[in-house]
Design an enzyme around this catalytic site. Structure first.
Site, PDB file in Angstrom:
ATOM      1  N   ASP A 224       0.850  -1.169   0.000  1.00  0.00           N
ATOM      2  CA  ASP A 224       0.000   0.000   0.000  1.00  0.00           C
ATOM      3  C   ASP A 224       0.907   1.246   0.000  1.00  0.00           C
ATOM      4  OD1 ASP A 224      -2.287   1.713   0.649  1.00  0.00           O
ATOM      5  OD2 ASP A 224      -1.445   1.742   2.677  1.00  0.00           O
TER       6      ASP A 224
ATOM      7  N   ASP B  47      -0.090   5.052   1.108  1.00  0.00           N
ATOM      8  CA  ASP B  47      -0.244   6.000   2.222  1.00  0.00           C
ATOM      9  C   ASP B  47      -0.327   5.280   3.569  1.00  0.00           C
ATOM     10  OD1 ASP B  47      -0.521   8.409   0.513  1.00  0.00           O
ATOM     11  OD2 ASP B  47      -2.312   7.358  -0.171  1.00  0.00           O
TER      12      ASP B  47
HETATM   13 MG    MG Z   1      -2.846   3.126   3.554  1.00  0.00          MG
END
Ligand code: MG
Length: 189
Positions: free
Chosen positions: A10, A12
């Site tokens: 992922d 962020d």
């Molecule tokens: Mg995230």
């Protein structure tokens, strides 16, 4: 022939600090040690694939070109350490809009499997939200790991029952250390 091993990550809260609707390169701050951790994974034979939901695009807060500029910046910073993504998958839709790949959909992991001959059963997913882990589980990866950076700490406290199959670690560095050990023990079997 065996497929390649991938590390799906992922963006962020996992690779870079979580900042609400981050959309400019100047806003990017890498999680401490993250790039070198990815480098270790590459040296151990993993390809790196980033999978990110960017609902700010679908909500009209920023444009897909902004997301691409941020990703060009990430690629440039990582290239200085000789690390690169094999591909970045972006789901730009708002949460309520139909989407082919928005996590927890495993679709982008299937796309990567088909495009790069990735063996999902020997691959890992790392993220700071339950949808990241679910994306990995839905795709049939070996393990999904939750990092305590970003939203991870909250998720760990609030979603205990749903994390039974997850590996919970402090950050991306620990995640990579964990999965490299796991990967070594798998090779011994
Ligand atoms: Mg995230």
């Amino acid at each position: 022939m065996k497929g390649r091993k991938a590390l799906f990550i992922d963006r962020d809260g996992t690779l870079i600090l979580e900042k609400e609707y981050l959309h400019r390169p100047e806003m990017v701050e890498f999680i401490s040690g993250a790039i070198l951790a990815l480098k270790k994974a590459v040296e151990a034979g993993f390809v790196i694939v980033m999978v990110t939901n960017q609902s700010g695009v679908g909500r009209g807060y920023y444009a897909l070109e902004d997301v691409e500029k941020v990703h060009a910046y990430l690629a440039k910073e990582m290239a200085m350490h000789n690390v690169s993504f094999i591909k970045i998958y972006v789901a730009p839709e708002a949460p309520d809009a139909p989407s082919r790949g928005r996590k927890p959909s495993p679709q982008f992991l299937f796309d990567a499997r088909d495009e790069f001959n990735i063996d999902l059963e020997r691959s890992y997913m790392i993220g700071d939200k339950l949808i990241d882990l679910q994306c990995g589980w839905n795709a049939g990866v070996r393990r999904s790991l939750l990092v305590r950076t970003g939203y991870g700490k909250e998720v760990e406290q609030q979603e205990k029952q749903k994390l039974r199959d997850a590996v919970v670690v402090n950050d991306l560095c620990e995640a990579v250390e964990w999965l490299l050990r796991d990967n070594t023990s798998e090779n011994r079997v």
